[in-house]
Scaffold this active site. Structure first.
Site, mmCIF file in Angstrom:
data_model
loop_
_atom_site.group_PDB
_atom_site.id
_atom_site.type_symbol
_atom_site.label_atom_id
_atom_site.label_comp_id
_atom_site.label_asym_id
_atom_site.label_seq_id
_atom_site.Cartn_x
_atom_site.Cartn_y
_atom_site.Cartn_z
ATOM 1 N N GLU A 72 1.013 -1.724 -0.132
ATOM 2 C CA GLU A 72 0.278 -0.225 -0.177
ATOM 3 C C GLU A 72 0.764 0.939 -0.107
ATOM 4 O O GLU A 72 0.489 2.505 0.715
ATOM 5 C CB GLU A 72 -0.936 0.043 1.072
ATOM 6 C CG GLU A 72 -1.602 -1.489 1.440
ATOM 7 C CD GLU A 72 -2.584 -1.343 2.698
ATOM 8 O OE1 GLU A 72 -2.243 -0.895 3.217
ATOM 9 O OE2 GLU A 72 -3.364 -2.308 2.262
ATOM 10 N N ASN A 84 2.392 -4.570 -3.484
ATOM 11 C CA ASN A 84 0.481 -4.941 -3.368
ATOM 12 C C ASN A 84 -0.164 -3.401 -3.005
ATOM 13 O O ASN A 84 0.264 -3.146 -1.659
ATOM 14 C CB ASN A 84 1.053 -5.241 -2.600
ATOM 15 C CG ASN A 84 -0.082 -6.585 -2.249
ATOM 16 O OD1 ASN A 84 -1.319 -6.647 -2.847
ATOM 17 N ND2 ASN A 84 -1.108 -6.578 -0.447
ATOM 18 N N GLU A 118 -5.751 -10.161 -1.924
ATOM 19 C CA GLU A 118 -6.830 -10.464 -0.652
ATOM 20 C C GLU A 118 -8.487 -10.683 -1.186
ATOM 21 O O GLU A 118 -9.344 -9.947 -0.981
ATOM 22 C CB GLU A 118 -6.758 -8.667 -0.362
ATOM 23 C CG GLU A 118 -4.716 -8.760 0.286
ATOM 24 C CD GLU A 118 -4.344 -7.824 1.282
ATOM 25 O OE1 GLU A 118 -5.090 -7.332 1.472
ATOM 26 O OE2 GLU A 118 -3.250 -7.897 1.282
ATOM 27 N N ASP A 172 -11.452 -10.282 -1.682
ATOM 28 C CA ASP A 172 -13.494 -10.433 -0.934
ATOM 29 C C ASP A 172 -13.904 -9.332 -1.528
ATOM 30 O O ASP A 172 -13.995 -8.695 -1.960
ATOM 31 C CB ASP A 172 -13.563 -10.393 0.180
ATOM 32 C CG ASP A 172 -12.594 -9.426 0.974
ATOM 33 O OD1 ASP A 172 -12.283 -7.504 0.126
ATOM 34 O OD2 ASP A 172 -11.928 -9.344 2.433
ATOM 35 N N HIS A 205 -10.265 -5.920 -2.814
ATOM 36 C CA HIS A 205 -11.120 -5.782 -1.814
ATOM 37 C C HIS A 205 -12.311 -5.012 -2.798
ATOM 38 O O HIS A 205 -12.713 -3.674 -2.049
ATOM 39 C CB HIS A 205 -10.831 -4.963 -0.520
ATOM 40 C CG HIS A 205 -9.883 -5.491 0.673
ATOM 41 N ND1 HIS A 205 -10.212 -7.179 0.874
ATOM 42 C CD2 HIS A 205 -8.528 -5.308 0.769
ATOM 43 C CE1 HIS A 205 -8.901 -7.359 1.574
ATOM 44 N NE2 HIS A 205 -7.923 -6.777 1.069
HETATM 45 O O1 G3I Z 1 -4.520 -8.764 18.811
HETATM 46 C C1 G3I Z 1 -5.548 -8.229 19.117
HETATM 47 C C2 G3I Z 1 -6.014 -9.235 20.162
HETATM 48 O O2 G3I Z 1 -5.270 -9.630 21.047
HETATM 49 C C3 G3I Z 1 -7.281 -8.262 20.284
HETATM 50 O O3 G3I Z 1 -8.285 -8.099 22.504
HETATM 51 C C4 G3I Z 1 -8.207 -6.827 19.658
HETATM 52 C C5 G3I Z 1 -9.131 -6.283 19.797
HETATM 53 O O4 G3I Z 1 -9.210 -5.431 18.456
HETATM 54 O O5 G3I Z 1 -6.905 -6.794 18.370
HETATM 55 C C6 G3I Z 1 -5.757 -7.628 17.960
HETATM 56 O O6 G3I Z 1 -5.844 -7.226 16.722
HETATM 57 C C7 G3I Z 1 -6.788 -7.350 15.754
HETATM 58 C C8 G3I Z 1 -6.116 -7.965 14.388
HETATM 59 O O7 G3I Z 1 -6.558 -7.570 13.669
HETATM 60 C C9 G3I Z 1 -5.933 -9.616 14.997
HETATM 61 O O8 G3I Z 1 -7.134 -9.975 15.093
HETATM 62 C C10 G3I Z 1 -6.711 -5.197 15.322
HETATM 63 O O9 G3I Z 1 -7.560 -4.612 16.559
HETATM 64 C C11 G3I Z 1 -7.163 -5.296 13.814
HETATM 65 O O10 G3I Z 1 -7.241 -3.973 13.480
HETATM 66 C C12 G3I Z 1 -6.485 -6.789 12.887
HETATM 67 O O11 G3I Z 1 -7.126 -5.894 11.671
HETATM 68 C C13 G3I Z 1 -6.132 -6.852 10.040
HETATM 69 C C14 G3I Z 1 -6.056 -5.375 9.691
HETATM 70 O O12 G3I Z 1 -5.636 -6.438 8.447
HETATM 71 C C15 G3I Z 1 -4.941 -4.189 9.877
HETATM 72 O O13 G3I Z 1 -5.113 -3.060 9.204
HETATM 73 C C16 G3I Z 1 -6.817 -7.204 9.817
HETATM 74 O O14 G3I Z 1 -7.513 -8.945 10.914
HETATM 75 C C17 G3I Z 1 -5.858 -8.122 8.847
HETATM 76 O O15 G3I Z 1 -7.049 -9.018 7.820
HETATM 77 C C18 G3I Z 1 -6.095 -6.834 7.784
HETATM 78 O O16 G3I Z 1 -5.131 -7.379 6.528
HETATM 79 C C19 G3I Z 1 -5.359 -5.899 6.025
HETATM 80 C C20 G3I Z 1 -4.040 -6.451 5.088
HETATM 81 O O17 G3I Z 1 -3.071 -6.932 6.155
HETATM 82 C C21 G3I Z 1 -3.545 -5.472 3.591
HETATM 83 N N1 G3I Z 1 -4.658 -5.067 2.920
HETATM 84 C C22 G3I Z 1 -5.887 -4.864 4.095
HETATM 85 C C23 G3I Z 1 -6.096 -5.603 4.651
HETATM 86 C C24 G3I Z 1 -7.642 -5.195 5.534
HETATM 87 O O18 G3I Z 1 -7.710 -4.427 5.799
#
Ligand code: G3I
Length: 449
Positions: free
Chosen positions: A157, A198, A262, A264, A234
């Protein structure tokens, strides 16, 4: 489907046991998506969370997909949460699972503006220090998995929507040169890994994708090791860009691979059948665009089940963005994927490997009964297990053996004892319990995982 389900019900009646499959049964089946894709020289993948790679989730991930992308496990904040303090546990687990299932791994991601550790983002660094930190991070992570990662999303990004560079830690500190540096360091650490840039909202031909195009062209001219571009995809329901295939083709013509990384397709909830049909058409057209261009390596979905998608957290009121529903039943979108890969319109085969739990009552008297649950694995295995069910008629577990059971209201949850968590492929584990009942003692539906 109907005849198989009837057969199971009959078996359950005859034996007094409720057979519970952890994956949906299906009739006359296509090969799994990974085989359909392989027959067209493509790879179909999914993003995964390491801790979920068991039970039904693990069975589908292993059976249907030829590539895994860790959704969070390889990001900087995950692998180096404190400076010099590395945690590879989840990343290692995903790589091991992929190897055990003959799958590729896409590494994701090495340089990003998001999900960086606070020690890095809150630090005050000279350009030389920042460059050193980045080089060390890339060398360490890519080096650790040398030979085990098919492709890396090296840079994630880097652009704004208008095609200008995204400002922030990397651009502000190092200028746009951080992109070439990162690719060069990654190549030094694993010369055989395919190195990608990416981004999202670069699926159609527009200002942002043209900025990416110009960057890749310039990097190629300079001899920087760049092998591919990832189009995240996305997407919003009904909005697959009409120029998707043309866009893939123009990158291919530059001499790089393209991957949909990615995919969806989100929609407002609740989804109705018309929207799910549109979603199937959207998945199909994205995959078809990839199939039509030789240098398109494949398509990865960003989580295969609606229960495992980032969408509802980020876009409240939206979801249903993946090919399987919350209960791991395939949606029309699954058929869209399969059809674009040359499959027919049948529902998917059950995973070739699965672990299942079967609940049965082995003895019953006036006010009590003895029950047992047998966990069996075939083509899959478990390192630990948890079985849960909800009693419908006031039954209460009073004692359990070979498991630790708790009951809260009607909800019962039983986890393995210290000595019987492992269920090998082809093996089984059984635990038992005594419980009270009154009036009736219906067999509950049991969930494993
Ligand atoms: O691990 C913590 C957990 O301990 C806590 O309790 C919880 C509370 O919110 O948060 C957890 O972390 C989260 C993490 O995912 C794991 O589940 C974060 O808040 C959350 O922000 C994070 O989101 C991820 C996101 O990237 C962050 O930008 C998504 O899972 C992940 O699928 C997403 O993936 C991104 C790609 O890397 C790049 N392209 C876009 C895509 C979608 O946003």
């Amino acid at each position: 489907m109907r005849s198989l389900r009837t057969g199971l019900s009959l078996a359950a009646l005859l034996t007094g046991a409720a057979l519970v499959f952890t994956a949906p049964a299906a009739h006359a089946a296509d090969p799994p998506l990974r085989d359909l894709a392989a027959a067209r020289g493509k790879v179909v993948g999914t993003a995964v969370t390491g801790s979920k790679l068991t039970g039904t989730y693990g069975a589908i991930a292993g059976a249907q997909f030829g590539s895994l992308t860790p959704d969070n496990a390889m990001k900087w904040g995950s692998v180096e949460p404190t400076r010099g303090g590395f945690d590879w546990a989840e990343a290692d687990q995903i790589v091991a699972f992929a190897q055990a299932h003959g799958q590729q791994v896409r590494g994701h991601t090495l340089v990003w503006h998001s999900q960086n550790p606070s020690w890095l983002t809150n630090g005050s660094w000279t350009p030389a220090q920042l460059s050193g930190l980045l080089q060390n991070h890339i060398s360490t992570e890519v080096g650790r998995y040398k030979g085990e990662i098919a492709a890396w999303d090296v840079v994630n990004e880097p652009f704004n929507e208008d095609g200008t560079y995204r400002t922030g830690l990397w651009y502000d500190g190092l200028g746009s040169g951080y992109i070439a540096s990162a690719l060069t360091w990654a190549h030094a650490a694993d010369p055989n890994a395919k190195l990608y840039i990416n981004d999202y909202n670069v699926e159609g031909v527009d200002a942002k994708s043209t900025a990416l195009y110009n960057l890749v062209k310039s990097l190629k001219q300079q001899g920087v090791p760049i092998d591919g571009v990832g189009l995240q995809a996305h997407l919003i329901l009904g909005q697959v860009p009409s120029t998707l295939q043309q866009n893939i083709q123009r990158f291919a013509d530059l001499g790089v691979d393209v991957a949909i990384t990615e995919l969806d397709v989100r929609m407002a909830l609740p989804a109705d059948s018309g929207e799910l049909a549109q979603q199937a058409a959207d998945f199909k057209s994205v995959v078809a665009a990839c199939v039509a261009v030789a240098r398109c390596a494949g398509v990865t979905v960003w989580g295969f089940a609606d229960s495992d998608s980032w969408v509802p957290d980020t876009f409240p009121g939206y979801g249903a963005a993946t090919p399987y529903d919350e209960n791991y039943a395939p949606k029309p979108a699954y058929r869209g994927l399969a059809e674009a890969l040359g499959g027919s319109t049948t529902t998917p085969p059950p995973p070739t490997g699965a672990c299942t739990a079967a609940y049965s009552v082995s003895g019953q008297w006036d006010s009590g009964f003895t029950g047992q649950v047998k966990i069996s694995c075939s083509g899959a295995s478990l390192a630990s297990w948890k079985v849960s069910w909800t009693y419908g008629a006031g039954q209460r577990v009073t004692q359990a053996w070979n498991a630790t059971c708790t009951q809260s209201g009607a909800a019962v949850s039983c986890a393995n004892a210290s000595y019987n968590g492992a269920v090998p492929d082809g093996g089984s584990v059984t635990f038992g319990f005594n419980a009270s009942w009154n009036g009736s003692n219906p067999v509950p539906t049991v969930t494993l995982g």
